[in-house]
Design an enzyme around this catalytic site. Sequence first.
Site, short mmCIF file in Angstrom:
data_model
loop_
_atom_site.label_atom_id
_atom_site.label_comp_id
_atom_site.label_asym_id
_atom_site.label_seq_id
_atom_site.Cartn_x
_atom_site.Cartn_y
_atom_site.Cartn_z
CD GLU A 33 9.82 81.03 45.27
OE1 GLU A 33 9.05 80.34 44.60
OE2 GLU A 33 10.82 81.60 44.78
CG ASP B 278 14.33 84.16 48.55
OD1 ASP B 278 13.13 84.47 48.46
OD2 ASP B 278 14.76 83.01 48.28
CG ASP C 9 10.91 86.00 41.05
OD1 ASP C 9 10.15 85.83 42.02
OD2 ASP C 9 11.54 85.08 40.52
CG ASP D 80 6.43 85.06 43.31
OD1 ASP D 80 7.19 85.78 42.65
OD2 ASP D 80 6.80 83.99 43.84
CG HIS E 160 10.01 85.05 46.94
ND1 HIS E 160 11.17 85.36 46.28
CD2 HIS E 160 9.10 84.76 45.97
CE1 HIS E 160 10.97 85.24 44.98
NE2 HIS E 160 9.72 84.88 44.75
CG HIS F 52 14.72 83.09 37.94
ND1 HIS F 52 14.63 81.77 38.29
CD2 HIS F 52 13.91 83.74 38.82
CE1 HIS F 52 13.79 81.62 39.30
NE2 HIS F 52 13.34 82.82 39.64
N1 BES Z 1 7.96 83.63 40.97
C1 BES Z 1 8.61 82.43 40.55
C2 BES Z 1 7.62 81.44 39.94
C3 BES Z 1 7.14 81.89 38.61
C4 BES Z 1 7.98 81.77 37.51
C5 BES Z 1 5.92 82.47 38.43
C6 BES Z 1 7.58 82.23 36.28
C7 BES Z 1 5.53 82.93 37.21
C8 BES Z 1 6.36 82.83 36.12
C9 BES Z 1 9.33 81.82 41.73
O1 BES Z 1 10.05 82.78 42.45
C10 BES Z 1 10.33 80.81 41.25
O2 BES Z 1 11.27 81.19 40.61
N2 BES Z 1 10.14 79.55 41.61
C11 BES Z 1 11.13 78.54 41.39
C12 BES Z 1 10.91 77.49 42.43
C13 BES Z 1 12.04 76.55 42.65
C14 BES Z 1 13.32 77.24 43.04
C15 BES Z 1 11.67 75.54 43.70
C16 BES Z 1 11.01 77.97 40.01
O3 BES Z 1 9.90 77.92 39.43
O4 BES Z 1 12.04 77.57 39.46
MN MN Z 2 8.94 84.47 42.79
MN MN Z 3 11.93 83.17 41.26
#
Ligand code: BES
Ligand code: MN
Ligand code: MN
Length: 467
Positions: free
Chosen positions: A168, A103, A134, A194, A101, A441
């Site tokens: 995403e 974004d 990310d 990811d 992703h 994040h």
């Molecule tokens: N890449 C992350 C997921 C992730 C987080 C993998 C920590 C490994 C370690 C993904 O971009 C993400 O942030 N997903 C969100 C999804 C939500 C917005 C539906 C999440 O987990 O909060």
């Molecule tokens: Mn991600």
């Molecule tokens: Mn993320």
Amino acid sequence: MEKILNYIDSKKDEHLAQLIEFLKFPSISSDSNYINGMKDCANWLVEQIKSIGFKNVGTRKNVATIKQDDGTIIEREGHPIVYGEWLEAGPDAKTILVYGHYDVQPVDPINLWHSKPFEPEIRDGRLYGRGTADDKGQLFCHIKSLEAYMKVYGKLPVNVKLLFEGEEEAESSLDEFIAKNQDLLKCDYVVISDTEWFAEGVPSICYGLRGIAYVEVKVTGQNRDLHSGTFGGAVDNPLQVLAWMITQLKDKYGRVTVPEFYDDVVPLTEEERKEFAKLPFDDEEYRKDLEVGALSGEIGYTTLERVWCRPSLDVHGIIGGYTGEGAKTVISTTASAKISTRLVPHQNPEKISRDLANYLRKIAPPTVKVEVTELHYGSPVLLDMKGKGITAAIDALKEAFGKEVVFMREGGSIPIVSVFKEVLKAPSVLMGLGLPKDNIHSPNESLKLENFFGGIRASALFFNNMK
Ligand code: BES
Ligand code: MN
Ligand code: MN
């Protein structure tokens, strides 16, 4: 392979400069002020993919259908999907779909960044900027490894389809695109970078992701803001009612109290517990890093078990009342909160958010009105730990980084992985390249340069191993 790896190593400066270009687009999907940042970023990716010799490259419109409360259906156009393919390895070769992703998350609180989020800066062997880990930096590794094959041999060892989404981090509608384009996206394996490693120097393959159900609850009391002197003591205070309701969502053992919440949870196996216990994890170190007085969570499980294999519930924001300077004596009419649950196999996100909404309505006192909006869902997944894709990824990481590879699960969510499984019937391989210290994040997100350069090599080795 030697030629490819040497080529990759000789292009470090160029790869880094291009990644920095990619990171400069403010592609924040959840904020409509960044619509141009999203479009420009998608178009830049398209040019990248075209320039390495992929076919059928372009942005695809993504139209989401939304069913409203009254049953009517409206359409919303999502952020562009970037697609491209190279299918000349022949019908007997495997087809790999690369997902990522472009974004990114919003940047606030901006004042905590040491350098500007969209003006990447290198410090201490890390590249700092929003999206470095990310997921722009990770997905870019695949583009650069594919480019190396095309430049050196003019061909790839396998058929490759590239699918990069821009939603995403927001409310993704990619699932609808996948459902409508199953032929286009047909593949043997999906590879996704990811996720993050268990620890620095410990390359990891992730085989489980939690799902998510997200709701917003609004509590409304009396019809207007009231003077707390004249009315205090005569009516319920919506802010306090909401605060009380929130405290009712977990018991003193750290368990979620929503009825039926745990009914479908797949229990941990003894074997898994033993495997986790072998990983180099120390509660005290974890606690110190977070600077909290003590860790906290569901009784009866270790920290890793709690974040990887058990569901959880968190409040993300509480909105309401007077928050300005000084004192204002008011009883506000409304208060609201954003709440999510992280889910594990086989919890159903739609059922859970419905149950949570019903429970909130049920426990509310008759003094207030409660409205719950269900914001989004993502299903949990457990992936097969066997098969060619997994072996290819283990060997690739091992060779690229010269370290043993571990299996892990992850507390975060990548909602589309379950769609690849259910709709495309394709297994995903989560060959992550991030590290726990990347601050995804958060302010000062970064990517270790060693992982970026090594990630390009790992990607190249992976495609070769899939031959
Ligand atoms: N890449 C992350 C997921 C992730 C987080 C993998 C920590 C490994 C370690 C993904 O971009 C993400 O942030 N997903 C969100 C999804 C939500 C917005 C539906 C999440 O987990 O909060
Ligand atoms: Mn991600
Ligand atoms: Mn993320």
